[in-house]
Design a protein around this motif. Structure first.
Motif, PDB file in Angstrom:
ATOM      1  N   GLU A 139      -4.609   9.476   1.745  1.00  0.00           N
ATOM      2  CA  GLU A 139      -5.462  10.666   1.764  1.00  0.00           C
ATOM      3  C   GLU A 139      -6.939  10.328   1.950  1.00  0.00           C
ATOM      4  OE1 GLU A 139      -4.750  12.829  -1.812  1.00  0.00           O
ATOM      5  OE2 GLU A 139      -2.580  12.908  -1.514  1.00  0.00           O
ATOM      6  N   LYS A 140      -7.426   9.290   1.255  1.00  0.00           N
ATOM      7  CA  LYS A 140      -8.839   8.925   1.290  1.00  0.00           C
ATOM      8  C   LYS A 140      -8.975   7.412   1.444  1.00  0.00           C
ATOM      9  CE  LYS A 140     -10.368  12.683  -1.827  1.00  0.00           C
ATOM     10  NZ  LYS A 140     -11.476  13.301  -1.065  1.00  0.00           N
ATOM     11  N   VAL A 141      -9.891   7.004   2.312  1.00  0.00           N
ATOM     12  CA  VAL A 141     -10.173   5.583   2.517  1.00  0.00           C
ATOM     13  C   VAL A 141     -11.676   5.370   2.384  1.00  0.00           C
ATOM     14  CG1 VAL A 141     -10.129   3.638   4.134  1.00  0.00           C
ATOM     15  CG2 VAL A 141      -8.195   5.239   4.057  1.00  0.00           C
ATOM     16  N   VAL A 142     -12.072   4.396   1.571  1.00  0.00           N
ATOM     17  CA  VAL A 142     -13.481   4.026   1.425  1.00  0.00           C
ATOM     18  C   VAL A 142     -13.645   2.582   1.887  1.00  0.00           C
ATOM     19  CG1 VAL A 142     -15.394   3.659  -0.175  1.00  0.00           C
ATOM     20  CG2 VAL A 142     -13.840   5.602  -0.514  1.00  0.00           C
ATOM     21  N   ARG A 154      -4.996   0.692   9.930  1.00  0.00           N
ATOM     22  CA  ARG A 154      -3.755   1.060  10.613  1.00  0.00           C
ATOM     23  C   ARG A 154      -2.647   1.379   9.610  1.00  0.00           C
ATOM     24  NH1 ARG A 154      -3.801   0.572  15.927  1.00  0.00           N
ATOM     25  NH2 ARG A 154      -5.351  -0.774  16.938  1.00  0.00           N
ATOM     26  N   VAL A 155      -2.531   0.540   8.599  1.00  0.00           N
ATOM     27  CA  VAL A 155      -1.491   0.751   7.594  1.00  0.00           C
ATOM     28  C   VAL A 155      -1.756   2.036   6.812  1.00  0.00           C
ATOM     29  CG1 VAL A 155      -0.590  -0.157   5.415  1.00  0.00           C
ATOM     30  CG2 VAL A 155      -0.834  -1.670   7.391  1.00  0.00           C
ATOM     31  N   SER A 156      -3.019   2.281   6.458  1.00  0.00           N
ATOM     32  CA  SER A 156      -3.366   3.497   5.724  1.00  0.00           C
ATOM     33  C   SER A 156      -3.009   4.739   6.521  1.00  0.00           C
ATOM     34  CB  SER A 156      -4.864   3.498   5.390  1.00  0.00           C
ATOM     35  OG  SER A 156      -5.199   2.440   4.519  1.00  0.00           O
ATOM     36  N   ILE A 208       0.805  -1.214   0.000  1.00  0.00           N
ATOM     37  CA  ILE A 208       0.000   0.000   0.000  1.00  0.00           C
ATOM     38  C   ILE A 208       0.843   1.271   0.000  1.00  0.00           C
ATOM     39  CG2 ILE A 208      -0.287   0.529   2.465  1.00  0.00           C
ATOM     40  CD1 ILE A 208      -3.293   0.599   1.993  1.00  0.00           C
ATOM     41  N   ALA A 209       2.088   1.163   0.401  1.00  0.00           N
ATOM     42  CA  ALA A 209       2.961   2.335   0.467  1.00  0.00           C
ATOM     43  C   ALA A 209       3.048   3.014  -0.902  1.00  0.00           C
ATOM     44  CB  ALA A 209       4.357   1.932   0.944  1.00  0.00           C
ATOM     45  N   HIS A 228       0.672   4.927  -2.256  1.00  0.00           N
ATOM     46  CA  HIS A 228      -0.646   5.197  -2.832  1.00  0.00           C
ATOM     47  C   HIS A 228      -1.306   6.393  -2.144  1.00  0.00           C
ATOM     48  CE1 HIS A 228       0.060   1.087  -4.277  1.00  0.00           C
ATOM     49  NE2 HIS A 228      -0.800   1.382  -5.246  1.00  0.00           N
ATOM     50  N   ASP A 229      -2.337   6.918  -2.781  1.00  0.00           N
ATOM     51  CA  ASP A 229      -3.047   8.078  -2.258  1.00  0.00           C
ATOM     52  C   ASP A 229      -4.459   7.744  -1.786  1.00  0.00           C
ATOM     53  OD1 ASP A 229      -0.961  10.019  -3.130  1.00  0.00           O
ATOM     54  OD2 ASP A 229      -1.597   9.351  -5.121  1.00  0.00           O
ATOM     55  N   VAL A 230      -5.115   6.825  -2.484  1.00  0.00           N
ATOM     56  CA  VAL A 230      -6.521   6.486  -2.228  1.00  0.00           C
ATOM     57  C   VAL A 230      -6.635   4.976  -2.027  1.00  0.00           C
ATOM     58  CG1 VAL A 230      -8.857   6.468  -3.182  1.00  0.00           C
ATOM     59  CG2 VAL A 230      -7.344   8.427  -3.619  1.00  0.00           C
ATOM     60  N   VAL A 231      -7.379   4.572  -1.007  1.00  0.00           N
ATOM     61  CA  VAL A 231      -7.613   3.154  -0.737  1.00  0.00           C
ATOM     62  C   VAL A 231      -9.108   2.877  -0.791  1.00  0.00           C
ATOM     63  CG1 VAL A 231      -7.540   1.337   1.019  1.00  0.00           C
ATOM     64  CG2 VAL A 231      -5.539   2.771   0.633  1.00  0.00           C
ATOM     65  N   ILE A 232      -9.494   1.870  -1.565  1.00  0.00           N
ATOM     66  CA  ILE A 232     -10.887   1.422  -1.644  1.00  0.00           C
ATOM     67  C   ILE A 232     -10.912  -0.032  -1.186  1.00  0.00           C
ATOM     68  CG2 ILE A 232     -12.872   1.076  -3.153  1.00  0.00           C
ATOM     69  CD1 ILE A 232     -11.625   3.297  -4.953  1.00  0.00           C
ATOM     70  N   HIS A 233     -11.516  -0.259  -0.031  1.00  0.00           N
ATOM     71  CA  HIS A 233     -11.452  -1.569   0.623  1.00  0.00           C
ATOM     72  C   HIS A 233     -12.703  -2.390   0.304  1.00  0.00           C
ATOM     73  CE1 HIS A 233     -10.545  -4.716   3.326  1.00  0.00           C
ATOM     74  NE2 HIS A 233     -11.197  -4.271   4.392  1.00  0.00           N
TER      75      HIS A 233
END
Length: 358
Positions: A145-148, A137-139, A99-100, A102-107
């Motif tokens: 920046e953004k997590v969904v 935690r990792v994010s 994940i390192a 990246h800017d946006v995470v979509i779970h």
């Protein structure tokens, strides 16, 4: 069929949505320069999202993180510009490594089958709760920046272990939103994703001519097409701030009507499975008090911990309160007609394994 044709077929708010994300004040334009990390990206919604981003924002850097090497192989052949990484959300070290940057995470990654959640509950706990906590935690650690977070209607007053794990995921996301104001968090609640693997629409689409087993023909379920799932993800990315819950406007269907649409006449009723309920709900009575509608398109359960943010949401996005809770109960919500169900059964371009058909 292009994504846009498919979107027009499936989405009940396509015209407004397209205007929203294509206007001069489009906040989603930033996606073209962002690096997007999608867990469970080889599933039905994940593949539809990859398709949309690849067509709309071809310069976007997309990483799909999942456990299924075969699906990744097929997906990478179709979209060679994406980066497929094998890994499990249970493995925190591997997740952090992937994940390192990246800017946006979509779970999207989760175990989802209700009966298996009852028989193999510890596995659901490891993936859906501990895996989600690992991701959050990792994010936070790497500065996403953004997590969904993708939740489910089964998280509302859960009757199943699967639903309980999704409720836990929602609460964890809200907790991290309070801890990390520098990251914008969003939660999405969906109904059944049309023709996703193991869904009743998938089973009916692929049934043979022998006797078809049904739990109860009077069951009702909320339904959403994969393209509509992408729509609400994009809207959550635009509007999400502090773990607001986004709910698309969905119709429900009666299992009996779906059987008619599929011309299935020979059935045997086996009764509700462990953890299953006849009808689904999208919000609780308590949540109704803080639920607002955005025009005629989707609903937001706003964050009550921050009254200033709540007021800003209502004024900036022209939200109006919701008074009729029946639309959030699958038994009483507006229904998909048999003809609409027939169209969906005949025209979906997503296969049961989540890979788009040619």
């Amino acid at each position: 069929m292009t994504f846009y044709n498919h979107f027009q077929l499936c989405s009940r708010s396509f015209t407004y949505f397209w205007k929203l994300i294509s206007g001069s004040d489009n906040h989603l334009g930033i996606l073209s320069s962002k690096r997007i990390f999608i867990t469970g990206g080889t599933g039905t919604i994940g593949v539809t999202l990859v398709k949309y981003l690849s067509e709309k924002y071809p310069k976007t850097k997309i990483t799909v993180y999942s456990r299924d090497e075969h699906k990744q192989f097929i997906l990478a052949r179709k979209y060679p510009a994406i980066n497929c990484v094998l890994g499990d959300v249970r493995d925190k070290d591997r997740l952090e490594e992937a994940i390192a940057g990246h800017d946006v995470v979509i779970h999207l990654a989760a175990l989802k089958q209700v009966p298996r959640g009852e028989s193999d509950g510890s596995e659901f706990t490891k993936t859906n709760i501990l895996g989600t906590e690992n991701l959050l935690r990792v994010s936070s650690k790497v500065g996403i920046e953004k997590v969904v977070f993708m939740s489910s209607d089964k998280a509302v007053l859960p009757s199943s272990h699967y639903g309980a794990t999704k409720l836990s995921g929602e609460r964890l996301t809200a907790e991290f939103a309070q801890r990390n104001p520098q990251t914008q968090y969003s939660i999405i609640r969906l109904g059944n994703v049309w023709k996703s693997r193991g869904s009743v629409s998938d089973l009916i689409s692929n049934h043979s001519k022998e006797l078809f087993s049904v739990t109860n023909p009077d069951n009702t379920r909320f339904s959403i097409a994969p393209a509509e799932g992408v729509e609400i993800i994009l809207l959550a990315l635009m509007y999400g701030r502090k773990a607001e819950i986004f709910i698309p406007k969905m119709k429900s269907f009666k299992l009996h009507d779906l059987l008619i649409a599929a011309d299935i006449q020979e059935t045997t009723v086996v009764g509700l499975r462990e953890g299953e309920r006849m009808h689904e709900i999208l919000i609780t009575d308590k949540e109704l008090e803080k639920t607002f509608q955005h025009r005629d398109d989707f609903f937001i359960i706003v964050n009550q911990e921050d009254p200033n943010l709540r007021s800003k949401y209502i004024s900036d996005f022209h939200l109006k309160p919701v008074s009729n809770g029946n639309i959030f109960h699958s038994e009483f919500a507006p229904k998909l007609e048999v003809t609409e169900l027939q169209t969906l059964l005949n025209k979906s371009d997503v296969s049961a394994d989540g890979i788009h058909k040619e």
